[in-house]
Enzyme design. Sequence first.
Site, short mmCIF file in Angstrom:
data_model
loop_
_atom_site.label_atom_id
_atom_site.label_comp_id
_atom_site.label_asym_id
_atom_site.label_seq_id
_atom_site.Cartn_x
_atom_site.Cartn_y
_atom_site.Cartn_z
N HIS A 9 0.91 -1.15 0.03
CA HIS A 9 -0.07 -0.13 0.05
C HIS A 9 0.83 1.20 0.04
O HIS A 9 1.96 1.19 0.39
CB HIS A 9 -1.01 -0.06 1.28
N ARG A 60 -6.08 0.65 3.98
CA ARG A 60 -4.67 1.21 3.18
C ARG A 60 -4.28 0.34 1.89
O ARG A 60 -3.94 0.91 1.16
CB ARG A 60 -3.48 1.43 4.19
N GLU A 87 -1.51 -7.35 7.14
CA GLU A 87 -0.41 -6.86 7.63
C GLU A 87 0.07 -8.12 8.73
O GLU A 87 -0.91 -8.64 9.48
CB GLU A 87 -0.20 -5.45 8.17
N HIS A 182 0.56 -5.78 2.00
CA HIS A 182 1.43 -5.02 3.08
C HIS A 182 3.02 -5.55 3.30
O HIS A 182 3.24 -6.59 2.72
CB HIS A 182 0.74 -5.37 4.55
O1 LIG Z 1 2.71 -2.57 10.42
C1 LIG Z 1 3.73 -1.81 10.27
O2 LIG Z 1 4.12 -1.18 11.18
C2 LIG Z 1 4.20 -1.66 8.81
O3 LIG Z 1 3.07 -1.78 7.80
C3 LIG Z 1 5.24 -2.59 8.63
O4 LIG Z 1 6.18 -2.35 9.52
P1 LIG Z 1 7.49 -2.94 9.46
O5 LIG Z 1 8.42 -2.49 8.36
O6 LIG Z 1 8.27 -2.14 10.88
O7 LIG Z 1 7.69 -4.43 9.74
#
Ligand SMILES: O=C(O)[C@H](O)COP(=O)(O)O
Length: 250
Positions: A9, A60, A87, A182
């Site tokens: 996203h 998102r 995610e 994600h």
């Molecule tokens: O969920 C989150 O915070 C981000 O979408 C991905 O985070 P990360 O790169 O810290 O795993």
Amino acid sequence: MHKLVLMRHGESQWNLDNRFTGWTDVDLTEKGREEARRAGALLKQEGFEFDIAYTSVLKRAIRTLWLTLDELDAMYVPVINDWHLNERHYGALQGLNKSETAAKYGDEQVLVWRRAYAIAPNPLDIDDPRHPRFDPRYASLSPSELPATECLKDTVDRVVPFWNDTIAPSLRAGKRTIIAAHGNSLRALIKFLDGVSDEEIVGLNIPTAQPLVYELDDDLRPIRHYYLGNADEIQAAMAAVAAQGKAKQA
Ligand SMILES: O=C(O)[C@H](O)COP(=O)(O)O
């Protein structure tokens, strides 16, 4: 040969605020919307067309897909929304600022929480109002399917069956496919597709709203993959994602 487009996203409000997001349903910023439109324009310029689209149940990713399809003048493309593409659930870290967390617990610990393959952050309490059992969109899931935290391995364990049971058969049937998801659900899928080791996956960071094209053979084994768009910008965006978990220098 099958062509598959994977896309994270666009920038979300909590990407901008540098907060752990996970299953929190945060929307895109104006910049994130613009990134999604730009991705659509790039796909159009490169002649991409799609027969089916997959995304998560988080806005998102959904909105990124809609804006991309709109730019392609292809809003008719069937969209499958499925929680398996959500995610990674970030447990009790959800909502915390990543660099403040690093200042408190150290960059190394935050790197473990963000990238260790098999170590999950502390879970959300079962009575925490943010627990997915209180969210109607997950009402049909069994308690054992509902995460209160996940490591990347847990995400792989839900993404890969969805790939095998749903996405792979439709690719084999010749459907030109885009997946808008994600950072970590895509890392999980890429780990599986490319056979990336548990150690190497730590170093893989996915930039927002950059179309990543996979060319797959008849057995859906990757032949090659490449990002559309400017290579320097993409490298810089990947490095910026990696740096999000570092304490700010004074
Ligand atoms: O969920 C989150 O915070 C981000 O979408 C991905 O985070 P990360 O790169 O810290 O795993």
